[in-house]
Scaffold this motif. Sequence first.
Motif, PDB file in Angstrom:
ATOM      1  N   ARG A  89       9.370 -33.605 -51.020  1.00 20.70           N
ATOM      2  CA  ARG A  89      10.691 -34.414 -51.266  1.00 20.70           C
ATOM      3  C   ARG A  89      10.360 -35.910 -51.233  1.00 20.70           C
ATOM      4  O   ARG A  89      11.101 -36.570 -51.780  1.00 20.70           O
ATOM      5  N   GLY A  90       9.338 -36.221 -50.735  1.00 20.74           N
ATOM      6  CA  GLY A  90       8.632 -37.842 -50.754  1.00 20.74           C
ATOM      7  C   GLY A  90       8.029 -37.994 -52.040  1.00 20.74           C
ATOM      8  O   GLY A  90       7.498 -39.122 -51.963  1.00 20.74           O
ATOM      9  N   SER A  91       7.819 -37.072 -52.905  1.00 16.28           N
ATOM     10  CA  SER A  91       6.850 -37.381 -54.023  1.00 16.28           C
ATOM     11  C   SER A  91       7.860 -37.065 -55.542  1.00 16.28           C
ATOM     12  O   SER A  91       8.631 -36.750 -55.608  1.00 16.28           O
ATOM     13  N   THR A  92       7.265 -38.191 -56.378  1.00 18.82           N
ATOM     14  CA  THR A  92       7.695 -38.197 -57.700  1.00 18.82           C
ATOM     15  C   THR A  92       6.739 -37.264 -58.552  1.00 18.82           C
ATOM     16  O   THR A  92       7.322 -37.139 -59.685  1.00 18.82           O
ATOM     17  N   LYS A  93       5.819 -36.669 -58.159  1.00 17.71           N
ATOM     18  CA  LYS A  93       4.909 -35.918 -58.801  1.00 17.71           C
ATOM     19  C   LYS A  93       5.554 -34.491 -59.188  1.00 17.71           C
ATOM     20  O   LYS A  93       6.435 -34.084 -58.493  1.00 17.71           O
ATOM     21  N   ALA A  94       5.262 -33.740 -60.359  1.00 18.53           N
ATOM     22  CA  ALA A  94       5.659 -32.507 -60.927  1.00 18.53           C
ATOM     23  C   ALA A  94       5.503 -31.460 -59.925  1.00 18.53           C
ATOM     24  O   ALA A  94       4.680 -31.513 -58.911  1.00 18.53           O
TER      25      ALA A  94
ATOM     26  N   THR B 212       9.608 -30.875 -63.055  1.00 20.89           N
ATOM     27  CA  THR B 212      10.642 -30.986 -62.004  1.00 20.89           C
ATOM     28  C   THR B 212       9.974 -31.942 -60.964  1.00 20.89           C
ATOM     29  O   THR B 212       9.004 -31.553 -60.404  1.00 20.89           O
ATOM     30  N   PRO B 213      10.331 -33.092 -60.670  1.00 26.41           N
ATOM     31  CA  PRO B 213       9.671 -33.973 -59.788  1.00 26.41           C
ATOM     32  C   PRO B 213       9.892 -33.510 -58.190  1.00 26.41           C
ATOM     33  O   PRO B 213      11.066 -32.881 -58.261  1.00 26.41           O
ATOM     34  N   GLY B 214       9.122 -33.547 -57.426  1.00 30.36           N
ATOM     35  CA  GLY B 214       9.212 -33.034 -56.239  1.00 30.36           C
ATOM     36  C   GLY B 214      10.480 -33.726 -55.350  1.00 30.36           C
ATOM     37  O   GLY B 214      11.072 -32.731 -54.769  1.00 30.36           O
ATOM     38  N   ARG B 215      10.840 -34.880 -55.604  1.00 31.42           N
ATOM     39  CA  ARG B 215      11.795 -35.478 -54.875  1.00 31.42           C
ATOM     40  C   ARG B 215      13.346 -34.969 -55.340  1.00 31.42           C
ATOM     41  O   ARG B 215      14.392 -34.992 -54.598  1.00 31.42           O
TER      42      ARG B 215
ATOM     43  N   LEU C 138      -0.995 -25.378 -67.385  1.00 32.16           N
ATOM     44  CA  LEU C 138       0.174 -25.093 -66.964  1.00 32.16           C
ATOM     45  C   LEU C 138       0.855 -24.200 -68.272  1.00 32.16           C
ATOM     46  O   LEU C 138       0.512 -24.331 -69.329  1.00 32.16           O
ATOM     47  N   TYR C 139       1.328 -22.990 -67.761  1.00 30.57           N
ATOM     48  CA  TYR C 139       2.176 -22.232 -68.868  1.00 30.57           C
ATOM     49  C   TYR C 139       3.515 -22.029 -68.370  1.00 30.57           C
ATOM     50  O   TYR C 139       3.932 -21.943 -67.160  1.00 30.57           O
ATOM     51  N   TRP C 140       4.243 -22.118 -69.270  1.00 26.58           N
ATOM     52  CA  TRP C 140       5.850 -21.761 -69.143  1.00 26.58           C
ATOM     53  C   TRP C 140       6.671 -21.262 -70.192  1.00 26.58           C
ATOM     54  O   TRP C 140       5.875 -21.238 -71.461  1.00 26.58           O
ATOM     55  N   CYS C 141       7.965 -20.766 -69.893  1.00 27.86           N
ATOM     56  CA  CYS C 141       8.519 -20.137 -70.934  1.00 27.86           C
ATOM     57  C   CYS C 141       9.660 -21.574 -71.212  1.00 27.86           C
ATOM     58  O   CYS C 141      10.561 -21.653 -70.364  1.00 27.86           O
ATOM     59  N   PRO C 142       9.868 -22.208 -72.287  1.00 24.97           N
ATOM     60  CA  PRO C 142      10.824 -23.222 -72.544  1.00 24.97           C
ATOM     61  C   PRO C 142      12.277 -22.713 -72.479  1.00 24.97           C
ATOM     62  O   PRO C 142      12.938 -23.641 -72.355  1.00 24.97           O
ATOM     63  N   THR C 143      12.687 -21.451 -72.684  1.00 28.27           N
ATOM     64  CA  THR C 143      13.796 -20.980 -72.663  1.00 28.27           C
ATOM     65  C   THR C 143      14.258 -20.734 -71.201  1.00 28.27           C
ATOM     66  O   THR C 143      15.214 -21.171 -70.693  1.00 28.27           O
TER      67      THR C 143
ATOM     68  N   VAL D 290       5.162 -18.611 -60.000  1.00 31.29           N
ATOM     69  CA  VAL D 290       6.351 -18.693 -58.879  1.00 31.29           C
ATOM     70  C   VAL D 290       7.388 -19.698 -59.648  1.00 31.29           C
ATOM     71  O   VAL D 290       8.669 -19.615 -59.255  1.00 31.29           O
ATOM     72  N   LEU D 291       6.848 -20.405 -60.272  1.00 33.40           N
ATOM     73  CA  LEU D 291       8.072 -21.303 -60.986  1.00 33.40           C
ATOM     74  C   LEU D 291       8.748 -20.667 -62.171  1.00 33.40           C
ATOM     75  O   LEU D 291       9.703 -21.053 -62.193  1.00 33.40           O
ATOM     76  N   PHE D 292       7.959 -19.954 -62.887  1.00 32.80           N
ATOM     77  CA  PHE D 292       8.817 -18.869 -63.871  1.00 32.80           C
ATOM     78  C   PHE D 292       9.864 -18.291 -62.987  1.00 32.80           C
ATOM     79  O   PHE D 292      10.978 -18.185 -63.630  1.00 32.80           O
ATOM     80  N   ARG D 293       9.276 -17.550 -61.918  1.00 30.87           N
ATOM     81  CA  ARG D 293      10.246 -16.852 -61.287  1.00 30.87           C
ATOM     82  C   ARG D 293      11.478 -17.394 -60.903  1.00 30.87           C
ATOM     83  O   ARG D 293      12.574 -16.677 -60.646  1.00 30.87           O
ATOM     84  N   ALA D 294      11.362 -18.792 -60.487  1.00 29.82           N
ATOM     85  CA  ALA D 294      12.358 -19.393 -59.863  1.00 29.82           C
ATOM     86  C   ALA D 294      13.185 -19.914 -61.078  1.00 29.82           C
ATOM     87  O   ALA D 294      14.291 -20.729 -61.000  1.00 29.82           O
ATOM     88  N   GLY D 295      12.911 -19.875 -62.474  1.00 28.82           N
ATOM     89  CA  GLY D 295      13.689 -20.531 -63.371  1.00 28.82           C
ATOM     90  C   GLY D 295      13.478 -22.045 -63.525  1.00 28.82           C
ATOM     91  O   GLY D 295      14.571 -22.694 -63.922  1.00 28.82           O
ATOM     92  N   LEU D 296      12.317 -22.428 -62.735  1.00 25.74           N
ATOM     93  CA  LEU D 296      12.343 -24.270 -62.812  1.00 25.74           C
ATOM     94  C   LEU D 296      11.394 -24.543 -63.638  1.00 25.74           C
ATOM     95  O   LEU D 296      10.224 -24.241 -63.800  1.00 25.74           O
ATOM     96  N   ALA D 297      11.563 -25.748 -64.349  1.00 24.24           N
ATOM     97  CA  ALA D 297      10.612 -26.601 -65.002  1.00 24.24           C
ATOM     98  C   ALA D 297       9.637 -27.027 -64.313  1.00 24.24           C
ATOM     99  O   ALA D 297       9.841 -27.608 -63.394  1.00 24.24           O
TER     100      ALA D 297
END
Length: 250
Positions: free
Chosen positions: A123-128, A160-163, A242-247, A150-157
Amino acid sequence: MGHALHVSSPQGRFAGGATRVDGRILRDTEAYGKHLFHHYDGDLSVHVHLGLYGKVADGQVPAPEPIGQVRMRLEGGGHWLDLRGPTACEVFDPAQVQQLRDRLGADPLRDDAEPEVAYRKVRGSTKAIFALLLDQTVVAGCGLIYANEVLFRAGLAPTTPGRSISPELWDELWTDLRALMKEGVARGRIDTVHTRHTPEAMRRAPRVDRHGGEVYVYRRPGQACLVCGTEIARGPLAGRNLYWCPTCQP
Ligand SMILES: [Zn+2]
């Protein structure tokens, strides 16, 4: 455990440390991510960090002739154990053990892990969030596959910054990560797809990869997303793949 151990360093690089704990009784062992502690009588602990190349081999006595670069060999209670190629293998006093514990992140595999401590760092970080999951001072032992999946499963880019991660979202990420990592240990392979996306459920060929396991995005660049069909993307972030689904992860 509970035996006096003969501790040696066939390779020699841990000879001084081995002498300090040789002949002492091993009271307890602990793991935090890839950090291991062997706690001996007399308030001495051996700290081991396996790093990328550290390997452990063990067996019943008699121990074989040491092959290759054996940094530390333990013998006792009818067993032997060889440690090769660790990033760290050193003797710590209790203050040094505590110092390292304080620096390490929450380990999802430990029942005494404190996800709220990790969340304060997030929460205190601006890092991804991707970089924060891989930061050993935030989460210990997450690893590249789990961070991506885990980020894919959450549907999260992943950028996204920690904060901007809410307490509810962190709770979801942590709970999922913990479940996946526990299952990985129990099964001896990493599977991260839901039942509806297994090869059987989707009537598709199983994934072919030396890491094994069914995953959504990890090492699948250019292949179709199992959920939406979009090509999985790949790019460097925080020096990692990093691997991700853009959609699915807008
Ligand atoms: Zn998708």
